[in-house]
Design an enzyme around this catalytic site. Sequence first.
Site, PDB file in Angstrom:
ATOM      1  N   GLU A 183       5.561 -19.378  51.477  1.00 19.05           N
ATOM      2  CA  GLU A 183       6.618 -20.025  50.703  1.00 19.05           C
ATOM      3  C   GLU A 183       7.977 -19.752  51.331  1.00 19.05           C
ATOM      4  O   GLU A 183       8.847 -20.638  51.365  1.00 19.05           O
ATOM      5  CB  GLU A 183       6.584 -19.532  49.257  1.00 19.05           C
ATOM      6  N   ASP A 195       3.726 -14.168  50.366  1.00 20.40           N
ATOM      7  CA  ASP A 195       4.518 -13.641  51.477  1.00 20.40           C
ATOM      8  C   ASP A 195       5.872 -13.123  51.033  1.00 20.40           C
ATOM      9  O   ASP A 195       6.372 -13.470  49.958  1.00 20.40           O
ATOM     10  CB  ASP A 195       4.699 -14.714  52.547  1.00 20.40           C
TER      11      ASP A 195
END
Length: 423
Positions: free
Chosen positions: A189, A94
């Site tokens: 994350e 991400d």
Amino acid sequence: MKLFSSDTELQNRLLDRFIRYVKVWTESSTENADNGIMPSTERQRPFAEALAEELKGIGLTDVCVTPECYVYGALPASDGLDGVPPFCLLAHLDTADEVSGRDVRPIIHTGYDGTRIDLQGGVSLDCAEDSCLALAAKQRDTLITSDGTTLLGADDKAGIAEIVSALEYLSEHTQAAHGKIEVVFSPDEETGHGMDHVPLNLISSKYAYTVDGGHLGQLETECFNASRAAIRFTGKSAHTGDARKNGMVNAACTAARFIESLPAAERPETTDGRAGFYAVMECRGAIESASVTLLLRDFTEAGMNRRIETVRMLAVACAHASGASVQVEIKEQYKNMKAALDAAPETVSLLERACRNAGVEPEYTPIRGGTDGSKLTEMGIPTPNIFTGGHNFHSRAEWASLQQMSAAADVLVNLAVLAADKK
């Protein structure tokens, strides 16, 4: 071994892979992640599935994408090296949601000479303001930026590109003998939830490395202790014309008073080095109800405890002053990994040797943030962090150096070879 750093073809393959990755929209959602949604955005899944197919294509086995969107795979050991203890490499899918990661249009600046780079939206990169950029100019690096309307996504698609490229090299070059190498690409994350559902049942490695750092040579073995504070003020609504008579209590004003009461010298924008902070991430409210979300960061447990108590004290004081009521919820996100990594010196010393064999001098810097490795270390798998060659993360001024990315890939190849030799 300096492989990618000295081979134009390998560099071009790494660059092409990186450019392909950053064009994929994988922005996560902190709000969804905080509400238990995993992955927080479904747009991370197509990238995960594409990476899984790519890993299969370069020879990894047991490749899968879990229901929570973790990519797992393993590069089998070279002949005769099945007994070498495996290690795991990690990076995240991400990109941060503070700045848009949609429709990234990467620009390649070949042989950067130090001229100021002006991008759209008034974004500029200037060597006079960025010592790392000045060093890249001195070495005439090839830089990659966005067009200024989005972030670039080097955090952490540079790390993914470096891992996949290093694994591809090891798969194609049997003379670089290695043990089993596992890989995990995680969602979310950036939301702080990247290890919430990590598939520990698939991972056999007893040590690991995240590839999620910054400037050339930077290795990270310590990070913030991190907590999230959610403060909700409850007021009393009344007609504004009769507010005094009917005892209006404005929760939004109370929230504003609380924010202003936080130490101004302890904000992210006023601190650096080992100084912790209170970061206001969100404020929402009206007369009856208002909420403030804070991130609390400190390198010591004592400092974190002080911050938590300060938040509670100030919230209660501001609520009392205005007649509001208040609820404070504190949630721990991750801990400083230094103590656990100090107890696993062989994991760090192996990384140091890999850096020097790749012609890179290690430089230890504390992470003013955290990585998936912070949480994984807490779970019992010591996980230092390796540089990626990316800079100015979470901003439209983000940039990456191809030469530094190549050096990171070299470190990973050397790490694999050295790990096989230490048996």
